[in-house]
Scaffold this active site. Sequence first.
Site, PDB file in Angstrom:
ATOM      1  N   CYS A  29     -43.311 -22.975  31.238  1.00 45.13           N
ATOM      2  CA  CYS A  29     -44.473 -22.948  30.354  1.00 45.13           C
ATOM      3  C   CYS A  29     -45.374 -21.755  30.680  1.00 45.13           C
ATOM      4  O   CYS A  29     -46.125 -21.778  31.668  1.00 45.13           O
ATOM      5  CB  CYS A  29     -45.242 -24.269  30.519  1.00 45.13           C
ATOM      6  SG  CYS A  29     -46.776 -24.334  29.588  1.00 45.13           S
TER       7      CYS A  29
ATOM      8  N   CYS B 242     -49.121 -22.436  30.549  1.00 47.41           N
ATOM      9  CA  CYS B 242     -49.600 -23.178  31.724  1.00 47.41           C
ATOM     10  C   CYS B 242     -49.713 -22.274  32.951  1.00 47.41           C
ATOM     11  O   CYS B 242     -50.681 -22.347  33.694  1.00 47.41           O
ATOM     12  CB  CYS B 242     -48.628 -24.302  32.095  1.00 47.41           C
ATOM     13  SG  CYS B 242     -48.138 -25.325  30.711  1.00 47.41           S
ATOM     14  N   ASP B 243     -48.711 -21.437  33.171  1.00 45.77           N
ATOM     15  CA  ASP B 243     -48.585 -20.797  34.483  1.00 45.77           C
ATOM     16  C   ASP B 243     -48.708 -19.276  34.481  1.00 45.77           C
ATOM     17  O   ASP B 243     -48.731 -18.667  35.555  1.00 45.77           O
ATOM     18  CB  ASP B 243     -47.238 -21.199  35.113  1.00 45.77           C
ATOM     19  CG  ASP B 243     -47.185 -22.692  35.392  1.00 45.77           C
ATOM     20  OD1 ASP B 243     -48.255 -23.288  35.634  1.00 45.77           O
ATOM     21  OD2 ASP B 243     -46.090 -23.274  35.358  1.00 45.77           O
TER      22      ASP B 243
HETATM   23  C1  LIG Z   1     -43.430 -27.388  35.488  1.00 46.49           C
HETATM   24  C2  LIG Z   1     -44.425 -27.704  34.401  1.00 46.49           C
HETATM   25  C3  LIG Z   1     -45.734 -27.281  34.533  1.00 46.49           C
HETATM   26  C4  LIG Z   1     -46.671 -27.585  33.546  1.00 46.49           C
HETATM   27  N1  LIG Z   1     -47.940 -27.170  33.725  1.00 46.49           N
HETATM   28  C5  LIG Z   1     -48.881 -27.479  32.792  1.00 46.49           C
HETATM   29  C6  LIG Z   1     -50.226 -27.073  32.953  1.00 46.49           C
HETATM   30  O1  LIG Z   1     -50.589 -26.402  33.938  1.00 46.49           O
HETATM   31  N2  LIG Z   1     -51.112 -27.421  31.981  1.00 46.49           N
HETATM   32  C7  LIG Z   1     -50.743 -28.126  30.863  1.00 46.49           C
HETATM   33  O2  LIG Z   1     -51.601 -28.425  30.024  1.00 46.49           O
HETATM   34  N3  LIG Z   1     -49.475 -28.505  30.682  1.00 46.49           N
HETATM   35  C8  LIG Z   1     -48.533 -28.210  31.610  1.00 46.49           C
HETATM   36  N4  LIG Z   1     -47.235 -28.572  31.418  1.00 46.49           N
HETATM   37  C9  LIG Z   1     -46.870 -29.265  30.171  1.00 46.49           C
HETATM   38  C10 LIG Z   1     -47.275 -30.741  30.280  1.00 46.49           C
HETATM   39  O3  LIG Z   1     -46.778 -31.249  31.488  1.00 46.49           O
HETATM   40  C11 LIG Z   1     -46.722 -31.527  29.101  1.00 46.49           C
HETATM   41  O4  LIG Z   1     -47.212 -30.974  27.893  1.00 46.49           O
HETATM   42  C12 LIG Z   1     -47.173 -32.983  29.195  1.00 46.49           C
HETATM   43  O5  LIG Z   1     -46.709 -33.536  30.406  1.00 46.49           O
HETATM   44  C13 LIG Z   1     -46.606 -33.807  28.025  1.00 46.49           C
HETATM   45  O6  LIG Z   1     -46.963 -35.136  28.241  1.00 46.49           O
HETATM   46  P1  LIG Z   1     -46.147 -36.337  27.584  1.00 46.49           P
HETATM   47  O7  LIG Z   1     -46.785 -37.567  28.109  1.00 46.49           O
HETATM   48  O8  LIG Z   1     -46.059 -36.134  26.128  1.00 46.49           O
HETATM   49  O9  LIG Z   1     -44.652 -36.196  28.113  1.00 46.49           O
HETATM   50  P2  LIG Z   1     -44.048 -36.136  29.578  1.00 46.49           P
HETATM   51  O10 LIG Z   1     -45.013 -35.636  30.581  1.00 46.49           O
HETATM   52  O11 LIG Z   1     -42.751 -35.416  29.412  1.00 46.49           O
HETATM   53  O12 LIG Z   1     -43.765 -37.659  29.925  1.00 46.49           O
HETATM   54  C14 LIG Z   1     -42.732 -38.360  29.296  1.00 46.49           C
HETATM   55  C15 LIG Z   1     -42.598 -39.710  29.949  1.00 46.49           C
HETATM   56  O13 LIG Z   1     -41.671 -40.488  29.198  1.00 46.49           O
HETATM   57  C16 LIG Z   1     -40.789 -41.141  30.077  1.00 46.49           C
HETATM   58  N5  LIG Z   1     -39.565 -41.485  29.368  1.00 46.49           N
HETATM   59  C17 LIG Z   1     -38.618 -40.664  28.839  1.00 46.49           C
HETATM   60  N6  LIG Z   1     -37.612 -41.398  28.303  1.00 46.49           N
HETATM   61  C18 LIG Z   1     -37.952 -42.701  28.481  1.00 46.49           C
HETATM   62  C19 LIG Z   1     -37.330 -43.934  28.175  1.00 46.49           C
HETATM   63  N7  LIG Z   1     -36.136 -43.991  27.567  1.00 46.49           N
HETATM   64  N8  LIG Z   1     -37.952 -45.091  28.528  1.00 46.49           N
HETATM   65  C20 LIG Z   1     -39.154 -45.061  29.138  1.00 46.49           C
HETATM   66  N9  LIG Z   1     -39.792 -43.919  29.467  1.00 46.49           N
HETATM   67  C21 LIG Z   1     -39.194 -42.760  29.139  1.00 46.49           C
HETATM   68  C22 LIG Z   1     -40.609 -40.181  31.224  1.00 46.49           C
HETATM   69  O14 LIG Z   1     -40.151 -40.854  32.393  1.00 46.49           O
HETATM   70  C23 LIG Z   1     -42.055 -39.682  31.384  1.00 46.49           C
HETATM   71  O15 LIG Z   1     -42.774 -40.570  32.180  1.00 46.49           O
HETATM   72  C24 LIG Z   1     -46.278 -28.299  32.385  1.00 46.49           C
HETATM   73  C25 LIG Z   1     -44.955 -28.717  32.248  1.00 46.49           C
HETATM   74  C26 LIG Z   1     -44.027 -28.436  33.229  1.00 46.49           C
HETATM   75  C27 LIG Z   1     -42.600 -28.892  33.086  1.00 46.49           C
END
Ligand SMILES: Cc1cc2nc3c(=O)[nH]c(=O)nc-3n(C[C@H](O)[C@H](O)[C@H](O)COP(=O)(O)OP(=O)(O)OC[C@H]3O[C@@H](n4cnc5c(N)ncnc54)[C@H](O)[C@@H]3O)c2cc1C
Length: 307
Positions: free
Chosen positions: A131, A134-135
Amino acid sequence: MRNVVIMGSGCAGNTAAIYAARANLKPLVISGHEAGGQLSLTTLVENFPGFPEGINGPDLIENMKRQAENFGAEYLHGAVVDTDFSTRPFRLDVDGEWIETRTVIIASGASARWLGLKNEQKLIGHGVSSCATCDGFFYRNKNIMVIGGGDSAMEEANFLTRFGRQVTLVHRREEFRASKIMLDRARHNPKIKFLTNTVVEDIYDAVNHLVTGVRLRNTRTGKSWEEEVDGFFVAIGHIPNTAVFKGQISTDPDGYILPQGGARTNIPGVFHAGDVQDRVYKQAITAAGAGCMAAIEAERYLEAEGH
Ligand SMILES: Cc1cc2nc3c(=O)[nH]c(=O)nc-3n(C[C@H](O)[C@H](O)[C@H](O)COP(=O)(O)OP(=O)(O)OC[C@H]3O[C@@H](n4cnc5c(N)ncnc54)[C@H](O)[C@@H]3O)c2cc1C
């Protein structure tokens, strides 16, 4: 019978849990195999409002979870492996046990595609990223490498030239999937160097927990060499976690949920939140905002049904 079951414990799921719990709905959060979601993979998060010094991703997630639990949210280890949204109540199979619920919030995220290199996962948050928004800021005047050949790789490479001394774009083929306009923009950017027909074989330095360089190989000549790199950005796409309800919830051809206004999906009572629907912004704050929206919609839906 549950009022609200939330699939996923990332920013979207945890925020939905805070709102649903404060609305007295006693939500159940299914954590999934990646408890805490993508932020639990990273180190310092500097762009989540409210933390002037930044906050570590896992701490931010843990705070959100504790906040939700304080209001009565429950968390269950395990993943949803099957769903039945054809009748009410909805049914979710969590590792072999069926749970019934009046509403569902899908916050299952979209996992970044990685290259699958030996040291890649060990170095996420220590120089390896998926990302740029983000970084990128961490790599001012540093050597940055971007991997990929599509529009998102071009976009990330262009964006990263605001920070890096040089951005090297590595692509395994000669031809690019990226649109002409995006490719041209990158080609005309004097800070971007293109390396085509090139694959990454290894990333260093896993022992010292910091990216310092990579070993590359030209697929045509077979020649391999090393380059110094500080920031290594993998931009080869994301996989939305929507397989367990395929055919029931409408998605686009790549598997992202198709929104039907607000947080609604094609099935009334099933809502979406976060990256599972968002192919554009993919940020912690947008996912958290979407979690808030989904919980408010679930609460109003239940209210209208007299629960
Ligand atoms: C390395 C990295 C660094 C990042 N740094 C930043 C940053 O500095 N600032 C920023 O704003 N964003 C950052 N991001 C992006 C940010 O992390 C994501 O936009 C955010 O986490 C999305 O949130 P979410 O809850 O939609 O999904 P996710 O965080 O992807 O969470 C998805 C969840 O769903 C669960 N899940 C999946 N399938 C199933 C299933 N079948 N049953 C039950 N649960 C399930 C997973 O276990 C997880 O808990 C970063 C991403 C990465 C990978």
